[in-house]
Write a protein that holds these residues in place. Structure first.
Motif, PDB file in Angstrom:
ATOM      1  N   ASP A   1     -14.020   8.113  -5.160  1.00  0.00           N
ATOM      2  CA  ASP A   1     -14.931   8.897  -5.995  1.00  0.00           C
ATOM      3  C   ASP A   1     -16.026   8.032  -6.616  1.00  0.00           C
ATOM      4  OD1 ASP A   1     -13.520  11.173  -5.422  1.00  0.00           O
ATOM      5  OD2 ASP A   1     -12.386  11.187  -7.299  1.00  0.00           O
TER       6      ASP A   1
ATOM      7  N   HIS B   1     -19.379   7.866  -4.608  1.00  0.00           N
ATOM      8  CA  HIS B   1     -20.203   9.054  -4.376  1.00  0.00           C
ATOM      9  C   HIS B   1     -21.396   8.970  -5.333  1.00  0.00           C
ATOM     10  CE1 HIS B   1     -17.440  11.133  -1.697  1.00  0.00           C
ATOM     11  NE2 HIS B   1     -16.457  10.859  -2.525  1.00  0.00           N
TER      12      HIS B   1
ATOM     13  N   GLU C   1     -23.972  10.092  -7.513  1.00  0.00           N
ATOM     14  CA  GLU C   1     -24.299  11.369  -8.144  1.00  0.00           C
ATOM     15  C   GLU C   1     -25.588  11.320  -8.945  1.00  0.00           C
ATOM     16  OE1 GLU C   1     -22.031  12.099 -12.058  1.00  0.00           O
ATOM     17  OE2 GLU C   1     -20.548  11.116 -10.776  1.00  0.00           O
TER      18      GLU C   1
ATOM     19  N   ARG D   1     -26.416  21.820  -4.343  1.00  0.00           N
ATOM     20  CA  ARG D   1     -25.756  20.747  -5.099  1.00  0.00           C
ATOM     21  C   ARG D   1     -24.267  20.769  -4.756  1.00  0.00           C
ATOM     22  NH1 ARG D   1     -24.271  20.661 -10.904  1.00  0.00           N
ATOM     23  NH2 ARG D   1     -25.330  22.671 -11.103  1.00  0.00           N
ATOM     24  N   TYR D   2     -23.804  19.717  -4.074  1.00  0.00           N
ATOM     25  CA  TYR D   2     -22.404  19.653  -3.687  1.00  0.00           C
ATOM     26  C   TYR D   2     -21.556  19.056  -4.810  1.00  0.00           C
ATOM     27  CZ  TYR D   2     -24.081  21.023   0.894  1.00  0.00           C
ATOM     28  OH  TYR D   2     -24.663  21.712   1.924  1.00  0.00           O
ATOM     29  N   GLU D   3     -20.240  19.060  -4.601  1.00  0.00           N
ATOM     30  CA  GLU D   3     -19.320  18.792  -5.706  1.00  0.00           C
ATOM     31  C   GLU D   3     -19.437  17.399  -6.313  1.00  0.00           C
ATOM     32  OE1 GLU D   3     -17.099  18.346  -1.761  1.00  0.00           O
ATOM     33  OE2 GLU D   3     -18.428  19.816  -2.691  1.00  0.00           O
ATOM     34  N   TYR D   4     -20.013  16.444  -5.586  1.00  0.00           N
ATOM     35  CA  TYR D   4     -20.139  15.100  -6.145  1.00  0.00           C
ATOM     36  C   TYR D   4     -21.366  14.966  -7.053  1.00  0.00           C
ATOM     37  CZ  TYR D   4     -23.166  14.824  -2.005  1.00  0.00           C
ATOM     38  OH  TYR D   4     -24.113  15.088  -1.050  1.00  0.00           O
TER      39      TYR D   4
ATOM     40  N   HIS E   1     -23.048  16.232 -10.371  1.00  0.00           N
ATOM     41  CA  HIS E   1     -22.625  16.940 -11.578  1.00  0.00           C
ATOM     42  C   HIS E   1     -23.784  17.359 -12.479  1.00  0.00           C
ATOM     43  CE1 HIS E   1     -18.575  15.910 -10.442  1.00  0.00           C
ATOM     44  NE2 HIS E   1     -18.882  14.629 -10.432  1.00  0.00           N
TER      45      HIS E   1
ATOM     46  N   TYR F   1     -22.902  21.558   5.297  1.00  0.00           N
ATOM     47  CA  TYR F   1     -21.527  21.772   4.827  1.00  0.00           C
ATOM     48  C   TYR F   1     -21.422  23.211   4.350  1.00  0.00           C
ATOM     49  CZ  TYR F   1     -17.243  21.031   2.051  1.00  0.00           C
ATOM     50  OH  TYR F   1     -15.979  21.113   1.526  1.00  0.00           O
TER      51      TYR F   1
ATOM     52  N   GLU G   1     -18.723  24.505   2.510  1.00  0.00           N
ATOM     53  CA  GLU G   1     -17.715  24.623   1.459  1.00  0.00           C
ATOM     54  C   GLU G   1     -16.323  24.861   2.063  1.00  0.00           C
ATOM     55  OE1 GLU G   1     -18.154  24.001  -1.716  1.00  0.00           O
ATOM     56  OE2 GLU G   1     -20.341  23.863  -1.722  1.00  0.00           O
ATOM     57  N   LYS G   2     -15.299  24.701   1.224  1.00  0.00           N
ATOM     58  CA  LYS G   2     -13.893  24.919   1.608  1.00  0.00           C
ATOM     59  C   LYS G   2     -13.522  24.103   2.842  1.00  0.00           C
ATOM     60  CE  LYS G   2     -13.860  29.603  -0.291  1.00  0.00           C
ATOM     61  NZ  LYS G   2     -13.649  31.048  -0.001  1.00  0.00           N
ATOM     62  N   ASN G   3     -14.053  22.859   2.905  1.00  0.00           N
ATOM     63  CA  ASN G   3     -13.776  21.941   4.015  1.00  0.00           C
ATOM     64  C   ASN G   3     -14.200  22.509   5.369  1.00  0.00           C
ATOM     65  OD1 ASN G   3     -12.899  19.352   4.743  1.00  0.00           O
ATOM     66  ND2 ASN G   3     -10.916  20.112   5.419  1.00  0.00           N
TER      67      ASN G   3
END
Length: 345
Positions: free
Chosen positions: A12, A15, A17, A152-155, A157, A211, A213-215
């Motif tokens: 993490d 990543h 951000e 905006r992806y999860e990494y 914030h 991407y 989402e949800k892998n």
């Protein structure tokens, strides 16, 4: 099986951000790992030292597609719906990813100012759908710019502004994700390269969602994107090759566009259209001699392309070295330059 997908893990902490300019740096202050064919080990540099690896007459090809803000918020009845545009199909139709609990195909999605979007068909692959908007053309594009947000992806914030997701030379609106390999360039660095005699050429490839989402990831064999290679760029590339100079692609999008235009004699020709070309280790790249790119996640198809430039074993070794040295991943991260041997050696 793609062994790259299980060969490394990104902690993490790596990543990226925060954009470098919000960390007290210039865009071109990020790090640069260079892999050259014929050399056993990678070299580690700052990005603003990239001129050391290029010669007068070499051609740097950039993607001048400009990022639009493709995330729109709407509702269907009492349910909130997030629309992530992926690819423009016509003046009023887009392929898109819809995020919501239960979305009905026969009920319009309501957006601000009375705009509506209705599912009118399937997309090029699941889970994408085709959306038809009640407005089109410049009216729809204006709406997207006024109400849309960057992906905006999860990494990430913090909701960084759209300008954060642009290259300095982006000019033709159309990408829903930034062609991020060129993000580290500044006008000063580009001027430095031009003063050395490096030629700068451009193509357009409007990047779609990378991407879902949800892998879920795009099928690399069925991921259409619009591209255009101008006549001037084709001539610059072909002339450089005839003169024994190297052509360096700034990003996997540039490789995909150029390889979609190469004819039987190995020359690049001016062309435009939709490409579904998938490039991996089985594809012989002939349009370029090197690739500037970011660091990619193990599941991403972008990483497959790197195997066309570098043996997988050497690539995995370099990526693990980058992890050990704390290189940063994703669009705000560090860079990787892969080069063939200098011609004439």
């Amino acid at each position: 099986m793609n062994t790259l997908a299980t060969s490394f893990h990104i902690p993490d902490s790596l990543h990226a951000e925060v954009p470098p300019e919000h960390r007290g740096l210039r865009r071109d202050d990020v790090r640069l790992m260079v892999l050259q064919k014929g050399e056993k080990n990678a070299s580690h540099n700052r990005f603003d030292e990239i001129d050391k690896f290029l010669e007068a007459g070499d051609v740097l090809v950039v993607n001048n597609s400009r990022t639009i803000p493709p995330v729109l918020k709407g509702s269907q009845g009492k349910q909130n719906v997030e629309i992530r545009l992926s690819r423009k199909i016509s003046t009023h139709q887009w392929e898109a990813l819809l995020l919501g609990t239960f979305i009905q195909t026969n009920v319009p999605i309501q957006l601000s100012e009375g705009l509506e979007a209705t599912i009118s068909g399937l997309g090029s692959e699941p889970p994408l759908v085709t959306l038809s908007f009640s407005e089109g053309g410049s009216t729809l594009l204006d709406y997207i710019y006024r109400y849309g947000e960057p992906v905006r992806y999860e990494y990430i914030h913090h909701p960084w502004p759209l300008e954060t997701y642009q290259t300095v030379y982006g000019a033709i609106p159309g990408s829903v994700e930034m062609p991020s390999a060129g993000r580290a360039f500044t006008w000063g660095l580009l001027s430095k390269l031009k003063a050395k005699g490096v030629r700068i050429a451009s193509i357009q490839l409007h990047a779609g969602l990378s991407y879902y989402e949800k892998n879920r990831w795009p099928n690399p064999n069925n991921h259409p994107e619009a591209f255009a290679v101008p006549e001037e760029t084709a001539k610059l590339i072909n002339t450089a090759k005839q003169n024994g100079k190297r052509v360096i692609a700034v990003g996997t999008t540039v490789v995909r566009a150029l390889e979609s235009t190469v004819h039987e004699q190995g020359e690049v020709k001016a062309s435009s259209g939709i490409t579904k070309l998938y490039i991996d280790q089985h594809h012989r790249v002939t349009s370029v001699d090197g690739l500037l790119t970011g660091f990619h996640e193990p599941e991403a198809s972008h990483l497959h392309m790197l195997r066309a430039f570098m043996p997988e074993k050497k690539l995995i070794k370099a990526y693990k070295e980058a992890l050990n040295k704390g290189y940063l991943w994703h669009e705000f991260g560090d860079m990787n330059l892969i080069l063939s041997e200098r011609k004439g050696k």
